[in-house]
Design a protein around this motif. Structure first.
Motif, PDB file in Angstrom:
ATOM      1  N   LEU A 130       5.166  80.501   7.410  1.00 25.89           N
ATOM      2  CA  LEU A 130       4.971  79.598   8.551  1.00 25.89           C
ATOM      3  C   LEU A 130       5.024  80.359   9.874  1.00 25.89           C
ATOM      4  CD1 LEU A 130       6.950  76.368   7.593  1.00 25.89           C
ATOM      5  CD2 LEU A 130       4.490  76.721   7.675  1.00 25.89           C
ATOM      6  N   GLY A 131       5.965  81.325   9.958  1.00 23.28           N
ATOM      7  CA  GLY A 131       6.113  82.091  11.195  1.00 23.28           C
ATOM      8  C   GLY A 131       4.858  82.874  11.530  1.00 23.28           C
ATOM      9  N   ILE A 132       4.329  83.587  10.531  1.00 27.62           N
ATOM     10  CA  ILE A 132       3.130  84.401  10.770  1.00 27.62           C
ATOM     11  C   ILE A 132       1.930  83.506  11.050  1.00 27.62           C
ATOM     12  CG2 ILE A 132       1.557  86.082   9.733  1.00 27.62           C
ATOM     13  CD1 ILE A 132       3.901  87.194   8.195  1.00 27.62           C
ATOM     14  N   TRP A 133       1.857  82.414  10.315  1.00 31.20           N
ATOM     15  CA  TRP A 133       0.749  81.470  10.498  1.00 31.20           C
ATOM     16  C   TRP A 133       0.760  80.920  11.919  1.00 31.20           C
ATOM     17  CZ3 TRP A 133       0.320  75.760   8.998  1.00 31.20           C
ATOM     18  CH2 TRP A 133      -1.025  75.394   8.907  1.00 31.20           C
ATOM     19  N   ALA A 134       1.965  80.537  12.399  1.00 27.85           N
ATOM     20  CA  ALA A 134       2.076  79.986  13.753  1.00 27.85           C
ATOM     21  C   ALA A 134       1.633  81.019  14.781  1.00 27.85           C
ATOM     22  CB  ALA A 134       3.504  79.548  14.029  1.00 27.85           C
ATOM     23  N   ALA A 135       2.036  82.285  14.571  1.00 26.27           N
ATOM     24  CA  ALA A 135       1.662  83.326  15.526  1.00 26.27           C
ATOM     25  C   ALA A 135       0.162  83.568  15.495  1.00 26.27           C
ATOM     26  CB  ALA A 135       2.406  84.619  15.216  1.00 26.27           C
ATOM     27  N   LEU A 136      -0.427  83.462  14.303  1.00 26.44           N
ATOM     28  CA  LEU A 136      -1.848  83.751  14.130  1.00 26.44           C
ATOM     29  C   LEU A 136      -2.716  82.662  14.755  1.00 26.44           C
ATOM     30  CD1 LEU A 136      -3.808  85.726  12.709  1.00 26.44           C
ATOM     31  CD2 LEU A 136      -3.791  84.161  10.775  1.00 26.44           C
ATOM     32  N   VAL A 137      -2.374  81.402  14.451  1.00 25.14           N
ATOM     33  CA  VAL A 137      -3.193  80.288  14.924  1.00 25.14           C
ATOM     34  C   VAL A 137      -2.902  79.985  16.392  1.00 25.14           C
ATOM     35  CG1 VAL A 137      -3.754  77.865  14.587  1.00 25.14           C
ATOM     36  CG2 VAL A 137      -3.314  79.331  12.611  1.00 25.14           C
ATOM     37  N   GLY A 138      -1.600  80.028  16.771  1.00 28.78           N
ATOM     38  CA  GLY A 138      -1.230  79.752  18.155  1.00 28.78           C
ATOM     39  C   GLY A 138      -1.495  78.309  18.537  1.00 28.78           C
ATOM     40  N   TRP A 142       4.276  73.034  18.279  1.00 30.14           N
ATOM     41  CA  TRP A 142       4.993  71.998  17.540  1.00 30.14           C
ATOM     42  C   TRP A 142       5.979  72.599  16.555  1.00 30.14           C
ATOM     43  CZ3 TRP A 142       5.787  67.072  18.358  1.00 30.14           C
ATOM     44  CH2 TRP A 142       4.931  66.403  19.239  1.00 30.14           C
ATOM     45  N   LEU A 143       5.520  73.583  15.764  1.00 27.91           N
ATOM     46  CA  LEU A 143       6.402  74.193  14.775  1.00 27.91           C
ATOM     47  C   LEU A 143       7.608  74.836  15.454  1.00 27.91           C
ATOM     48  CD1 LEU A 143       4.262  75.975  12.035  1.00 27.91           C
ATOM     49  CD2 LEU A 143       6.093  74.337  11.706  1.00 27.91           C
ATOM     50  N   SER A 144       7.347  75.568  16.549  1.00 29.68           N
ATOM     51  CA  SER A 144       8.435  76.290  17.207  1.00 29.68           C
ATOM     52  C   SER A 144       9.444  75.329  17.824  1.00 29.68           C
ATOM     53  CB  SER A 144       7.893  77.228  18.275  1.00 29.68           C
ATOM     54  OG  SER A 144       7.058  78.183  17.667  1.00 29.68           O
ATOM     55  N   ARG A 145       8.964  74.270  18.468  1.00 23.09           N
ATOM     56  CA  ARG A 145       9.902  73.314  19.065  1.00 23.09           C
ATOM     57  C   ARG A 145      10.717  72.626  17.974  1.00 23.09           C
ATOM     58  NH1 ARG A 145       7.876  75.613  22.756  1.00 23.09           N
ATOM     59  NH2 ARG A 145       9.424  77.046  21.919  1.00 23.09           N
ATOM     60  N   PHE A 146      10.067  72.334  16.839  1.00 25.46           N
ATOM     61  CA  PHE A 146      10.758  71.697  15.725  1.00 25.46           C
ATOM     62  C   PHE A 146      11.866  72.613  15.202  1.00 25.46           C
ATOM     63  CE2 PHE A 146      10.909  70.868  11.060  1.00 25.46           C
ATOM     64  CZ  PHE A 146      11.494  69.619  11.141  1.00 25.46           C
ATOM     65  N   VAL A 147      11.515  73.900  15.015  1.00 25.58           N
ATOM     66  CA  VAL A 147      12.503  74.871  14.531  1.00 25.58           C
ATOM     67  C   VAL A 147      13.633  75.036  15.540  1.00 25.58           C
ATOM     68  CG1 VAL A 147      12.826  77.333  14.093  1.00 25.58           C
ATOM     69  CG2 VAL A 147      10.991  76.113  12.971  1.00 25.58           C
TER      70      VAL A 147
END
Lengths: 304, 317
Positions: free
Chosen positions: A124-132, A138-143
């Motif tokens: 999830l972390g790499i995916w979030a960084a890749l897609v941006g 959303w993912l980062s605020r949730f985490v």
């Protein structure tokens, strides 16, 4: 007096094991790896030896253990001596046997949990960084929201809701710890996705899954591996603590945390037996920490 | 001066927002269940009548936002609802225990913070010496020990000889001196657990600065190494040190859970463990919120303090 003596004995064992393991590694390692092991600090070689020993015990548990995992072999709380070399617990089960099986259960469960947390968190972390963009936001605020609650407290809350069993324990701890892995994986990957070769791979038409697996992951491996060691320690300690509190792995499964809890009354009579499983937990975490410390030091290229 | 107040109020607002989100997470976690809480608590074999009765008791017949609103307004007024297992108001259960837990946490902090700062400064001063290496290896070892291992070693060593009690019995009439004496072993356990991290970070923060040109200047002036570290390095290393101290104090607040169980200390942690095994969800939610609030507050405090020690942070472009 006994305290000083036991510290001296422990130091002696540490030096002997550390030196022997370093010498062994040096003679076994292939030629181009030899310098790595020559400069290895004693703490790291000691740690490696301990980890190998634990893995061997965990795999060979049914062979080396004198009795069965839940077998009642004598009276309750027998003192140390043959045939129960480390005595028996409150149900008359052999302590040595249960310690050996504990290596399999406790370490195995902690390893599976860490691996799960890593797969979910780093993907999830790499995916979030890749897609941006909004996905990352959303993912980062949730985490962030989940990380604002202390890990142990959040695990306790989730265990209340879902009930306490080994499966929920693994899932809950993996979920809580994957948020921490997510943070690291995302920040590592953010540095990588800016690189030109990622741009080139994108232009070649590589999909997200292939980009993560073939381009980003190999370059993010070093920090992730070090984090895996540290994370394993945290997970291992968390599972042991929960088992000690009676909320984790349940008897009759042999587990170090619950063994301490079951036999804790012996402490008040001056018997050290309950310290053995606690010490087994401590020794493994120390060993892993020593090896990770060495790896981090090596990766940072510091030559003090 | 006004800028500091503006920053503090900004951070406070952010803190309140964080707490609000946390309360939503803590309350909303029960919604993750496939069925509802009543079915999960009673099991598959429950009759419809008992299920309906429990739903009524838990207030599950209303929608989630309404229940959350009722809960939140209750919490604001100090009313956390009723404990299912003991049939007592939670605020009564929590009341004195919160005081006991805070006492233990402050006690441990009062021992740990000066001790670890001293060790950290000394390790930085005598870096790469035997003292530095030994304290570093010891710190790594101490970080890896489970709390209950440290606790039982201390019991075996200091309680067997009759020096300190291994069980803490605190009532309303216990005097301060007795409290300090009885809570010594739990406080010492917590101290040993958190000292390592604080000491290592203090050492690292100071050593990081020692390569700066102004430190070299101070050395060339002929200052003693002790004075260089204390007068020039420490003030500039305060910000990371404050942050790691706050982080560890926040850790203390959750670390008390295991230690309280070992020493039978009448605090929030033990109450929480009992509530988790009884699946008394209302109590667990209340205590989780209290712990989380303390955690957020400490982080906020660290943020404000480290900004004050480093005025440059206030004029960021």
């Amino acid at each position: 007096m006994t305290v000083v003596l036991s510290i001296l004995v422990a130091l002696g064992i540490f030096f002997v094991v550390g030196l022997a393991s370093r010498a062994g590694l040096r003679s076994l390692a292939p030629a181009h790896h030899k310098p790595t092991y020559r400069d290895m600090p004693l703490t790291a070689s000691f740690g490696l030896a301990v980890i190998v020993f634990y893995i061997a015990v965990a795999i060979l548990a049914p062979v080396v253990a004198p009795y069965g995992e839940g077998e009642v072999t004598g009276a309750q709380f027998l003192p140390w001596g043959a045939p129960n070399y480390l005595g028996t617990d409150k149900l008359g089960r052999d302590m040595l046997t249960r310690l050996i099986y504990g290596a399999r259960n406790t370490v195995g469960i902690a390893f599976v949990t860490t691996a799960l947390a890593f797969m979910v968190g780093s993907f999830l972390g790499i995916w979030a960084a890749l897609v941006g963009g909004w996905l990352d936001q959303w993912l980062s605020r949730f985490v962030d929201a989940l990380m604002a609650i202390p890990a142990l407290i959040f695990s306790l809350l989730l265990l209340t809701i879902f009930g306490t069993s080994v499966l929920t324990l693994v899932l809950v701890i993996a979920a809580v710890d994957s948020t921490r892995v997510y943070r690291l994986a995302r920040s590592v990957a953010q540095g990588i996705v800016m690189m030109d070769y990622i741009e080139a791979a994108r232009l070649r038409g590589e999909g997200a899954w292939r980009l993560i697996r073939r381009e980003i992951l190999p370059n993010a491996m070093a920090p992730l591996v070090a984090e895996f060691g540290l994370r394993f320690c945290f997970v291992f300690l968390a599972i042991s603590a929960l088992s000690f509190l009676g909320l984790g792995i349940k008897p009759p499964t042999a587990d170090w945390g619950s063994m301490v809890r079951e036999n804790a009354t012996l402490i008040t009579f001056g018997d050290v037996t309950p310290l053995l499983p606690a010490g087994a937990i401590a020794l493994l975490t120390v060993a892993v920490n020593f090896v990770v410390d060495w790896q981090l030091h090596r990766a940072s290229g510091l030559k003090e | 001066m006004t800028e500091i107040w503006r920053m503090i109020s900004q951070r406070l607002l952010l803190g309140v927002l964080t707490l609000f989100i946390i309360s939503v997470v803590i309350f909303g976690a029960t919604e993750l269940l496939p069925g509802d809480l009543a079915r999960e608590l009673l099991g598959q074999s429950a009759t419809p009548e008992t299920l309906a009765a429990l739903r009524e008791q838990l207030g599950l017949n209303e929608s989630a936002p309404v229940r959350y609103w009722n809960w939140l307004t209750g919490v604001m007024q100090g009313d956390f609802g009723m404990s299912m297992a003991t049939k007592m108001p939670i605020s009564e259960l929590v009341g004195t225990r919160l005081g006991n837990t805070l006492f233990l946490a402050f006690y441990a902090a009062a021992l740990a913070v000066p001790f670890s700062l001293l060790l950290g400064v000394l390790a930085a001063l005598w870096r790469n010496s035997i003292f530095d290496r030994a304290s570093n290896a010891l710190a790594l070892t101490a970080i890896s020990f489970p709390e209950f291992f440290v606790a039982y070693i201390l019991i075996l060593w200091l309680s067997q000889s009759g020096l300190f009690p291994s069980m803490v019995r605190i009532t309303d009439t216990t005097s301060m001196g007795e409290r300090l004496y009885m809570a010594f072993l739990p406080a010492l356990t917590l101290t040993l657990v958190v000292t390592a991290h604080m000491m290592r970070m203090t050492r690292a923060a100071i050593i990081n600065l020692l390569a700066s040109p102004y430190i070299e200047m101070a050395r060339l002036k002929g200052m003693s190494p002790m004075r260089v570290v204390l007068r020039h390095a420490v003030p500039n290393a305060l910000s990371p040190i404050i942050n790691v101290v706050a982080l560890n104090l926040a850790y203390l607040i959750t670390g008390v859970v295991v230690v309280e169980v070992v020493f039978v200390y009448p605090g929030l942690g033990q109450l929480m463990i009992d509530a988790v095994s009884n699946r008394d969800i209302a109590v667990v939610q209340a205590i989780a919120l209290i712990f989380a609030a303390a955690y957020v507050l400490l982080n906020l405090l660290a943020d404000v303090l480290s900004t004050i020690t480093n005025p440059r942070l206030m004029h960021r472009k």
